[in-house]
Design an enzyme around this catalytic site. Structure first.
Site, PDB file in Angstrom:
ATOM      1  N   ASP A 306       0.867  -1.173   0.000  1.00  0.00           N
ATOM      2  CA  ASP A 306       0.000   0.000   0.000  1.00  0.00           C
ATOM      3  C   ASP A 306       0.913   1.235   0.000  1.00  0.00           C
ATOM      4  O   ASP A 306       2.120   1.146   0.192  1.00  0.00           O
ATOM      5  CB  ASP A 306      -0.977  -0.010   1.171  1.00  0.00           C
ATOM      6  CG  ASP A 306      -2.209   0.858   0.867  1.00  0.00           C
ATOM      7  OD1 ASP A 306      -2.143   1.679  -0.076  1.00  0.00           O
ATOM      8  OD2 ASP A 306      -3.222   0.745   1.568  1.00  0.00           O
TER       9      ASP A 306
HETATM   10  C1  NOJ Z   1      -3.964   4.031  -0.027  1.00  0.00           C
HETATM   11  C2  NOJ Z   1      -5.150   3.119   0.058  1.00  0.00           C
HETATM   12  O1  NOJ Z   1      -5.140   2.410   1.279  1.00  0.00           O
HETATM   13  C3  NOJ Z   1      -5.241   2.131  -1.092  1.00  0.00           C
HETATM   14  O2  NOJ Z   1      -6.442   1.428  -0.992  1.00  0.00           O
HETATM   15  C4  NOJ Z   1      -5.118   2.846  -2.392  1.00  0.00           C
HETATM   16  O3  NOJ Z   1      -5.286   1.956  -3.462  1.00  0.00           O
HETATM   17  C5  NOJ Z   1      -3.769   3.544  -2.430  1.00  0.00           C
HETATM   18  N1  NOJ Z   1      -3.702   4.518  -1.368  1.00  0.00           N
HETATM   19  C6  NOJ Z   1      -3.476   4.207  -3.770  1.00  0.00           C
HETATM   20  O4  NOJ Z   1      -4.262   5.316  -3.938  1.00  0.00           O
END
Ligand code: NOJ
Length: 766
Positions: A306
């Site tokens: 993430d």
């Molecule tokens: C953080 C989020 O937790 C995740 O779900 C997302 O895909 C990413 N950022 C990218 O934007």
């Protein structure tokens, strides 16, 4: 109880615990799934991957494991300037495998050209974006879509999102979010399919199939991503990013099945998660990523971290610094670094000092290249970059029609006393009140990154198509603040200036429609709430209007279950419309005026009070169930245990009667269940027939009920249908604490009905 029929669907046990506690520099035995597993080794793509890897330098392999967020506009300033310089140079030197947040056929092409035409091997980039519920045509938030229990419609919604996103140059979405959760305080409940593992798994697969279609290399399909692996939805106290600490039984029986279902359905990628699980940040967890996902489940795609989660292992207190974090993440099987910028800095040195093996690098880079081959990027890196296609497909009429259909199916009728709904199309004096009624942005909900502000059909606009003789008054306002990156919506607790006008309007009206709830940015990532009531002064507005006119239809727009005991008690009609996307107002108006009969059912329990949270239908009975007329049983002294509205609940403009529940044992662990459902009202309607079971006595206690089947049926007035279900090992078993899937003999309850509480009941014995 004697255990029979043990199914070894999982086979890791103590061996896994051993590996899990191993020194992180050691390889776990599954490390070469892409390159050494026989199944994959033989296929065409694997050969191509191997061949390409043999030409790549270590830096280039590490480059594939690096993902940056977008940094330039092809029509704007040079990417070779300022902060962009390093990212630009890294693409040129083959040190970037993927970009996120770059979109548009022209923009993607411009960046792809750098990778393909300037880097030594010309390996194309994968372009990722959070296409969560639609791209430009925004469909209902995922929680709302799950309320439709209509898997075909959900798959279609993801399909359309993929068609639009791929037309804008994208080939990878960070969806579906398949996290399970039980706490409505958590802001991201809007992004998943609710509290139930069975429904959640079905919806997850529908979404993966919708995004990926039958052929990942087609120019209108995109790679999906099952996220966040794992247990992110069990953040303590519903606070986003918080610690999760759950036992094996909950992990295996509740949290993991939707992920496993995605893996079985061939999802191309997984995303790990920000949270730690039982003391280990998921990003650095070799058990989750290598042993379970890649080895035991045989997942052949790749895992992306993430955003910045590799670097966050330092704050977790698990990694000493960026280098250590890279070592832990790479050894644990995090194949791609999203925006920590750490792999590109440290992995080379870590390989050279034998802290990370070359085998692990080859495995990670190989997995990423495999998905690039599957997407057809090596055949034509610009296959998603056709500006004519972009123009033709994005926001077309067919997509709007499908978004409207999905929006109608997502609406849940929670209360309808004296048949206040549907409204007569003429002859009534209607007051429309509430800040969300004219809002054209909130209905888009959170996570609609490409969706433009002010593009949703508002309730005012939707109702005008029927009859423009109603009068509108906002009542109260939302307060919006733009922070550096995001819109922040603090609660309006003070400004009550509009309440008087709304009350005066209500006084002279026959019916009042009040559109209240959460602004679109009051749920979503980082937007957990400690209170889950109707925010700010809106409750005061509701009560003030009620003082002068009791004929209120409350239209609730929100991204999570709300606790609204006062409204549930006093307001005669309540419609849960969530954040319904681009076609919101049209869908709501069709339901208000009876042109669409609502059929949604809650995918998540609505509590009476935030103090009951976490509250969910499939709880355990405990040793002291109730209710009892005394003190010592599991309960609160100031609140009932019952929810306000249970899981699976939703009314219709007609009524359904369930009868003749019949259970037949077919031999082995195969049981047939049938029930008759009759439409006893005056109009046609749809009903979600739900089947629950309870394993009465088990070596590991089972919930009081668990959803194990459902079917959505349509019945004309007076018509009836016999609905059939079959229960097999798949539905009857569970994972024990040795991580083995078992089916135990003994008695099972079978319950069938239109929600998780009002059920016909029978039993059988295995
Ligand atoms: C953080 C989020 O937790 C995740 O779900 C997302 O895909 C990413 N950022 C990218 O934007």
């Amino acid at each position: 109880m004697k255990i029979n029929n043990i199914l070894f669907l999982t086979c890791i046990g103590f061996f896994v615990i051993l590996i899990h506690s191993c020194n992180s520099t050691k390889e776990t035995s599954n490390s070469m799934a892409v390159l050494t597993s026989e199944k994959v080794e033989d296929d065409e793509v694997s050969k191509k991957v191997k061949e390409l890897l043999s030409k790549m330098t270590l830096e280039e392999k590490i480059g594939q494991m690096n993902q940056y967020t977008g940094f330039f506009d092809p029509t704007g300033p040079s990417p070779k300037d300022g902060n962009n310089k390093e990212k630009y140079e890294h693409i040129e030197s083959g040190q970037v495998g993927s970009m996120l947040n770059v979109r548009g056929a022209k923009e993607v092409r411009a960046m792809q050209e750098i990778a393909v035409e300037k880097s030594r091997l010309g390996i194309p980039l994968i372009f990722a974006f959070d296409v969560i519920h639609g791209f430009k045509t925004i469909s209902p938030i995922p929680l709302a879509e799950a309320a439709s229990w209509d898997l075909e419609a959900i798959e279609k919604s993801a399909r359309i999102a993929a068609i639009e996103a791929s037309a804008a140059g994208l080939n990878w979405t960070f969806a579906p979010m398949v996290d399970l959760y039980r706490d409505a305080r958590w802001g991201r409940v809007m992004e998943g399919a609710g509290e139930d593992t069975y429904l959640g798994s079905k919806v997850a697969v529908a979404r993966v199939e919708g995004f990926q279609g039958d052929d990942l290399s087609a120019n209108n399909t995109i790679a999906a991503c099952a996220k966040h692996f794992a247990a992110y939805g069990f953040a303590e106290a519903g606070k986003d990013y918080n610690t999760t600490d759950i036992g094996l039984s909950t992990l295996y029986n509740v949290v993991l099945p939707p992920f496993k279902a995605c893996s079985d359905a061939g999802v191309a990628t997984f995303m790990n998660s920000f949270n730690e699980l039982n003391g280990i940040p998921a990003t650095g967890d070799a058990f989750l990523q290598r042993d379970l996902l890649k080895k035991e489940w045989g997942f052949e795609g790749f895992v992306v971290s993430d955003w910045g989660s590799i670097g966050e292992m330092i704050a977790h207190g698990h990694a000493a610094d960026g280098k250590h974090a890279s070592e832990l993440a790479a050894n644990a099987g995090s194949d791609m670094d999203m925006e920590s910028h750490l792999y590109v800095k440290h992995l080379k040195e870590l390989v050279e000092s034998n802290k990370v093996s070359m085998k692990h690098i080859d495995d990670a880079a190989g997995r990423i290249l495999k998905i690039k081959f599957d997407l057809g990027l090596f055949d034509d890196p610009y296959r998603y970059c056709d500006e004519a296609r972009e123009k033709e497909l994005i926001l077309n009429k067919e997509h709007a029609d499908a978004a409207l259909d999905m929006a109608k199916k997502s609406i849940v009728l929670l209360k309808n006393e004296k048949n206040l709904l549907p409204l007569a199309k003429n002859g009534k004096k209607i007051a429309l009140i509430g800040p969300l009624a004219e809002d054209k942005t909130s209905p888009l909900g959170n996570w609609r990154l490409a969706g433009d502000d002010n593009t949703a059909i508002s309730v005012v606009e939707g109702m005008k198509k029927y009859n423009d003789s109603f009068t509108y008054s906002k009542g109260v306002k939302f307060v919006e603040e733009k922070t550096m990156f995001h819109l922040h919506v603090p609660y309006n607790k003070d400004d009550k200036t509009g309440i008087k006008e709304a009350v005066n309007l209500a006084k002279t009206s026959d019916v009042v429609i009040m559109v209240l709830g959460e602004h679109g940015m009051q749920s979503g990532e980082g937007r957990s709430r400690a209170q889950i009531d109707i925010p700010g002064v809106q409750q005061e507005l509701l009560e003030a209007v009620y003082e002068v006119n009791k004929n209120i239809v409350l239209v609730l727009m929100n991204g999570r279950p709300l606790a609204l005991p006062w409204a549930a008690e006093n307001i005669p009609a309540i419609l849960e419309v969530w954040h319904l996307g681009s076609q919101s107002g049209n869908a709501i108006a069709e339901v208000l005026y009876g042109d669409y009969n609502p059929s949604g059912k809650l995918p998540m329990t609505f509590p009476r009070n935030v103090g009951q949270v976490p509250i969910y239908y499939n709880y355990k009975n405990t040793g002291r169930p109730g209710p009892k007329p005394e003190v010592f049983w599991q309960h609160y002294s100031d609140m009932t245990n019952d929810p306000l509205y249970p899981f699976g609940f939703g009314l219709s403009y007609t009524t359904f009667k369930y009868s003749n529940l019949s259970v037949t044992k077919n031999g082995g662990n195969n049981v047939s269940v049938s029930v008759n459902v009759k439409n006893t009202g005056k109009v046609a309607g749809e009903e979600v027939v739900q089947l629950y079971i309870r394993d009465q006595v088990a070596s590991v206690t089972r919930p009081v009920k668990e959803l194990k089947g459902f079917e959505k049926i349509r019945l004309a007035s007076g018509a009836s249908k016999t609905v059939q279900f079959t229960l097999t090992d798949k539905e009857l078993g569970f994972y024990n604490n040795q991580r083995k899937y078992i089916v135990e003999p003994g008695k099972f309850d079978v319950m069938v009905g239109g929600n998780s509480v009002d059920l016909l009941k029978d039993e059988f014995e295995l």
